[in-house]
Design a protein around this motif. Sequence first.
Motif, PDB file in Angstrom:
ATOM      1  N   VAL A 143       0.845  -1.188   0.000  1.00 49.61           N
ATOM      2  CA  VAL A 143       0.000   0.000   0.000  1.00 49.61           C
ATOM      3  C   VAL A 143       0.886   1.246   0.000  1.00 49.61           C
ATOM      4  N   ILE A 144       0.345   2.311  -0.554  1.00 49.04           N
ATOM      5  CA  ILE A 144       0.967   3.630  -0.443  1.00 49.04           C
ATOM      6  C   ILE A 144       0.038   4.489   0.400  1.00 49.04           C
ATOM      7  N   VAL A 145       0.526   4.921   1.545  1.00 51.19           N
ATOM      8  CA  VAL A 145      -0.265   5.745   2.462  1.00 51.19           C
ATOM      9  C   VAL A 145       0.073   7.207   2.229  1.00 51.19           C
ATOM     10  N   THR A 146      -0.960   8.044   2.105  1.00 50.68           N
ATOM     11  CA  THR A 146      -0.767   9.478   1.892  1.00 50.68           C
ATOM     12  C   THR A 146      -1.512  10.268   2.963  1.00 50.68           C
ATOM     13  N   LEU A 147      -0.790  11.177   3.594  1.00 53.96           N
ATOM     14  CA  LEU A 147      -1.371  12.100   4.568  1.00 53.96           C
ATOM     15  C   LEU A 147      -1.116  13.525   4.087  1.00 53.96           C
ATOM     16  N   LYS A 148      -2.187  14.327   4.053  1.00 56.30           N
ATOM     17  CA  LYS A 148      -2.047  15.748   3.750  1.00 56.30           C
ATOM     18  C   LYS A 148      -2.466  16.515   4.993  1.00 56.30           C
ATOM     19  N   VAL A 149      -1.504  17.256   5.557  1.00 53.06           N
ATOM     20  CA  VAL A 149      -1.688  17.871   6.871  1.00 53.06           C
ATOM     21  C   VAL A 149      -1.344  19.354   6.812  1.00 53.06           C
TER      22      VAL A 149
END
Length: 244
Positions: free
Chosen positions: A201-207
Amino acid sequence: MRNQQRRMTGRRRFTLIEIAVAMSIFAILMLILMQIFSATQNVWRSSSGKTDAYESARVVLELLGNGLENAIKTNASTGEKFYYNKTNSELWFPTMTTIRLDSSAISGEAEYYFKLDIPSGQTLGTLKFGYAKDTSVSASTNLDFRTNSSARSTLDTGTGTNLVPMLDNVQTFSIEAFSKDSAGQLQYINSNTISDLPAAVIVTLKVLDNDERTITRFKNAATNADREALLRTFRRIIYVNATN
């Protein structure tokens, strides 16, 4: 006596204009010092907000990565499965990872649950984490994730009172999942809902940084592009080592 009076009367005194000029210069210097102090404080707050966001995002990615690397491949018909819902930004899966949260420790199997909770009408929310313990050792509360598909019911997915806030000011929590074909090559899974344990999986967080000035700029941004420019993106690829 007369000589002394002459000396006193001949001594030069400050005029009102000179005093006013001196006070004006002093006020200007104080104003400059206050501006320097304010600018330094703003830089410190901004740096502190960036550091907080980075550290919190790192903890989330480490927690998620350790869990997925030790995820359990359950019985296809009866076991609790990996589940990701893109629309609701929520993920849960059984894992063999040992977890320690505050003073509570779980050794052995536990189920991880991640949920991005965004209030209605808002664009930023809080990424929360929860877990359910494998209690298969007790016959009365059998929550063996390998055979019991209702294990997730122990998690509070409604009000979130049993979930721990991990990261604030989150706009995006997304996962891109990949499976392996017969040749062992990774293939992208194009689906909003994934219920089978992926190979990677590729996990993406935009914060958004936890800084008042940045938050104000985000709220007052004229376009989505302006808001996107203020967000920090954290991304990590995780290979899932399914434990049978």
